[in-house]
Design an enzyme around this catalytic site. Structure first.
Site, short mmCIF file in Angstrom:
data_model
loop_
_atom_site.label_atom_id
_atom_site.label_comp_id
_atom_site.label_asym_id
_atom_site.label_seq_id
_atom_site.Cartn_x
_atom_site.Cartn_y
_atom_site.Cartn_z
N LYS A 157 -82.36 2.46 -27.76
CA LYS A 157 -81.12 3.09 -27.79
C LYS A 157 -80.89 4.29 -28.97
O LYS A 157 -81.54 4.02 -30.00
CB LYS A 157 -80.07 1.90 -28.24
N SER A 233 -72.04 -0.59 -25.71
CA SER A 233 -72.65 0.70 -25.97
C SER A 233 -73.98 1.03 -25.67
O SER A 233 -74.39 2.08 -25.74
CB SER A 233 -72.17 1.05 -27.47
N SER A 257 -71.99 -4.84 -27.09
CA SER A 257 -72.85 -3.88 -26.62
C SER A 257 -74.09 -3.95 -26.02
O SER A 257 -74.48 -2.91 -25.63
CB SER A 257 -72.72 -2.76 -27.90
#
Lengths: 582, 582
Positions: A157, A233, A257
């Site tokens: 990420k 996210s 997330s």
């Protein structure tokens, strides 16, 4: 002990300072210029491997593009990318594949996935192929793998530091000025374990969104229905892994997330309790906030890969590097069933009392209930307590400064729609809390945790065994993957961040709008006849099978704090029950 | 599992709210009036057992009164109070003593200790004797103990909640209005384990002092030399236990408050890492502060009693009651030697670089070094890093609100000298820190912890084994028990609170001023020829053997975070080495 006997003290622990940099000096360029430059850079790198691009144009109107990324693969490449990480690592160890061919296959798929879903940020296939070559050479020369993840590509990420790579993290302001001089601890361990790093993936502006959109790259799409969000996210991870562009990725979760993108993309995700997995080396706003903190964890295509990730992380004893981490070695025997009752007692949360789930989610719970009962497990109803209270409280903890730091950053980086919505939720009229108020909020958090812990313990009065329930089975969200910019209720996930409990997400199906018929769940749950609040009204009005066509259906299994192994051990039993009921 | 199979969920977890009460409404009476009333109440209760009072008057000028509390005991009573808790529990289980006779013996000694040192606050001998009678009846009827601490008297520091008892905690403002409706979790576990509660013990105003003095009861004295402090903040415990008025007590430590009184009174004390031992149910200022928090732990007369306390606490799985606690069962096998290297490598901290220890402490370190080497262990020097920095930082964390809450309370309860000194240290000019500043302080704390962890890891380069040192051996303070109101440097203890490391204190001797000759430690440490700062100057000027006559000499053994068992396992080896060198 790490497999190579290497003392983990040799990993340099990153010191997080980039957000401070990002705040104190301002880019001379406007965000639009930075965006164009970042996108151009990314495309230029991808253009170096023209063979990996899709040969035909796909119109924007094509909704389900999920099968395209693997469409140009050779049968062998296709076989490679359909492995889960566990079997891929085994195959690499047994030299059935070389690291180079595995890396190439995933780079190929990731290239197409990027074109279709906009899921990548930093691309470094060249470095990855060099590393894979080294790994192959090592294997050839020594006959031994470099580590437990020898040759496994892993996607990262964006806001997690990777040495030599930018860490823009969804803020145009940070782009080009957050090139990291070292790896996050989790990334450093991945490298030591033999993993191959090849891409970083999109996360939203501020990271405080369950969708993935920012002013650098724009929106990330759900490849199964591009009108829908892949969640956030860690949405770039979800989109990429779901089409076999990565066998394993790492995300972070402070309100859902990891779990939301895993759920919306039909994947497995684990949010462990804080301080179990390495966490040093993440960039984001509110560095130093510790009234509520997130957890780093895996997103994968199998439950066993979640354990693989955790096992490898803890094998390197990261508590010798990162002061907050708890010295609690991974108990794979528990994942494998030790100390897990044969007959589980599971409490189902049908409705959190704030926003009732859409019908396909209730159907999934009903199906799970029947399967668990058929397999001899016990099922009771989880009485929801304080989900609105929990949300009101966690919002205050997210915004102790009244949103000041976000507002400052957003002044040069205008809020995307989900962030505009989030900023409208800022409590305390946008004013910072005083020290005395912060102490009271901390107390309120602890009182809430004690209340729900007691609530969990009190289920002993309702179980046949006389022991409290082993786990809670719950929706992950009130809807399947929502249309872009419409996510409105975090309560099914953020509640367990506030509690700091371990929670895993797993897929149970996919919605076919044309065939969909709601099951009768009236015996299990009385749904409110009217909406109980504007959020529920908004979400209730959203329901129409066609809107969610082809979306994944997923559920969440929640265990007590720091019980990551038990959650995965129980998930195995739950999945066994679900599979044998087919 | 608890020995009785009882699920600990049945313990009511206290909700701390008294300080809020204490702040919002004000006593109508002045503190002097409240003080008189509290003291009168205490004396009235003690007067109910006239036989337990000392028969002769002891002049205030008598300095060493340590032998008086046991002087009136029968030989059997004397035998009882000279057991450590471990052997006492064994004797009770084997029915060599009844709970009633054990309780009576300790009540007797405690009564005299109170008269000589002013160590008690709440006295409830009546309840204790009733409980002891019940325990004896249970033993007689069932042949079995109620729990692992059957019949063991345990003393409780004043600010720890005991059901039905006042929790004034050193604030006159709180007296009579903080009578608790339930026990702290640690106290509830003690009760379930069969312990007998009989007294609460003095702690200083604000708890933020390493001496024990408050406006309710006045000063607590060191029974070995009444010109000296017994230390604090768990000073009542120290004074009481040191003269055999209690076999085991519980204190709390956020800067040295268990270790300092244990050290000054020649006892054993353990400050574990935060969230290992039960902690719910303490009253104090700054409820809800979590940037730095304290730990509850035992003070005892033997190292094995420290393990006994921890073992019993965790046997009841308190993590099922208190959300912050870590599910980490007690590893008695580690205490007993499993996973402890036969040849330890210990780093000695001779001088923290801020305030050099007085000669008898250096002598003790030198003696320990020689003994460790003679026993085959390895010893290196611990290079001190950032002790002043650590103090400056922890002071800010103690006073995030710039001291506002303390000032508010002290407005009606004038500061005693040590608190006056402490309030003169308040950082930030007495202003509260902003949210952004608090985040930066949290980051500074984490960066400091990471730096020292790395420093610890880096000792691998200096050890013969190539592994980092196992423990640090350190002074507990730069002086032995100081004359009242002169404690000025916390750095040898508070440093390890900032680090959240496990630390045990143990006695190595007692200073005889007349026989004292300093050893030559110049080969081990170069002491500064001049004072490096006003604090060191003050403390250096204090040194004179006669001042500290009869004071205990103690050392501190520090292990990594959450390594309570390892610290106790290593302490056993260290003590073996020290004893065999005699």
């Amino acid at each position: 002990m790490p497999p190579d006997g290497d003392f983990p003290g040799h990993i340099d622990v990153p010191v997080m300072s980039a957000p401070v940099l990002g705040r104190t000096t301002q880019h001379s360029a406007a965000w639009e210029t930075i965006s164009t430059r970042k996108i151009t850079d990314r495309e230029a790198i991808l253009a170096r491997w023209p063979d990996w691009h899709l040969k035909k144009q796909v119109p924007d109107s094509a909704l389900d593009v999920s099968s395209l990324p693997v469409s140009g693969l050779t049968p062998r490449e296709r076989e490679i990318v359909h492995h889960d990480a566990t079997s891929l690592v085994e195959a690499l160890r047994e030299r059935r594949y070389t690291a180079v061919e595995v890396t190439r296959a995933f780079c190929h798929v990731a290239t197409i996935a990027q074109g279709l879903t906009n899921c990548l940020t930093e691309v470094f296939f060249g470095e990855a192929l060099e590393r894979a070559t080294e790994l192959d050479r090592h294997m050839q020369e020594t006959g031994k793998p470099v580590g437990p993840l020898h040759g496994l590509p892993v996607s990262i990420k964006d806001h997690i530091l990777v040495k030599g790579r930018d860490t823009a993290s969804g803020y145009a302001e940070w782009a080009y000025r957050t090139v990291s001089d070292r790896d996050a601890v989790a990334v450093a361990i991945l490298r030591k374990a033999g993993a191959v790093l090849y891409v970083k993936t999109a996360n939203p502006q501020t990271l405080l969104a369950l969708e993935t959109n920012n002013n650098i790259y724009g929106r990330t799409l759900n490849p199964f229905n591009r009108k829908l969000t892949p969640g956030g996210s860690s949405g770039g991870e979800g989109a990429l892994i779901s089409v076999h562009g990565s066998p394993l990725g790492i995300g972070t979760d402070i309100g859902g997330s990891i779990r939301i993108p895993a759920a919306h993309m039909g994947l497995y995700g684990l949010k462990g309790s804080v301080a179990r997995m390495p966490h040093a080396g993440l960039l984001g706003s509110h560095d130093g906030m510790d009234a509520i903190t997130g957890a780093l964890g895996p997103i994968a295509t199998s439950a066993r890969d979640l354990a693989l990730f955790c096992r490898v992380m803890l094998q390197y004893r990261p508590w010798l590097l990162e002061p907050p981490l708890i010295e609690m070695p991974w108990r794979q025997d528990v994942v494998d069933g030790v100390d897990i009752p044969n007959q589980l007692c599971i409490a189902i949360l049908w409705d959190d009392g704030v926003v009732a789930p859409h019908p396909p989610i209730l159907d999934a719970l009903k199906r799970a209930k029947d399967a668990l009962l058929a397999a001899g497990h016990e099922v009771i109803t989880w009485e929801p307590v304080g989900h609105q209270e929990a949300w009101d409280l966690i919002l205050k903890l997210y915004f102790l400064d009244g949103g000041a730091e976000y507002r400052e950053t957003l002044a040069h980086d205008p809020p995307v729609p989900q962030i505009e919505w989030m900023m409208s939720q800022v409590p305390n009229d946008g004013a910072p809390f005083s020290v005395a108020e912060i102490f009271r909020l901390n107390l309120a958090r602890e009182a809430f945790r004690a209340k729900i812990l007691q609530h969990w313990n009190s289920t002993e009065a309702r179980t046949r065994t006389g022991r409290p329930v082993d786990a809670v089975l719950s929706p992950v969200a009130p809807t399947l993957a929502p249309p872009h910019d419409t996510t409105r209720w975090w309560g099914y996930t953020s509640y367990w961040n506030l509690m700091d409990y371990s929670a895993a997400v797993f897929p149970v199906g996919r919605l076919d709008a044309d065939e969909y018929r709601a099951r009768d769940v009236s015996a299990d749950i009385v749904l409110p006849s009217d909406s109980r609040n504007p959020t529920e009204e908004f979400i209730r009005a959203q329901w129409a099978p066609q809107t969610y066509h082809n979306a994944a259906v997923s559920l969440q299994l929640i265990g007590r704090r720091l019980n990551e192994e038990r959650v995965l051990g129980m998930l195995r039993k739950v999945e066994d029950a679900l599979h044998s009921s087919h």
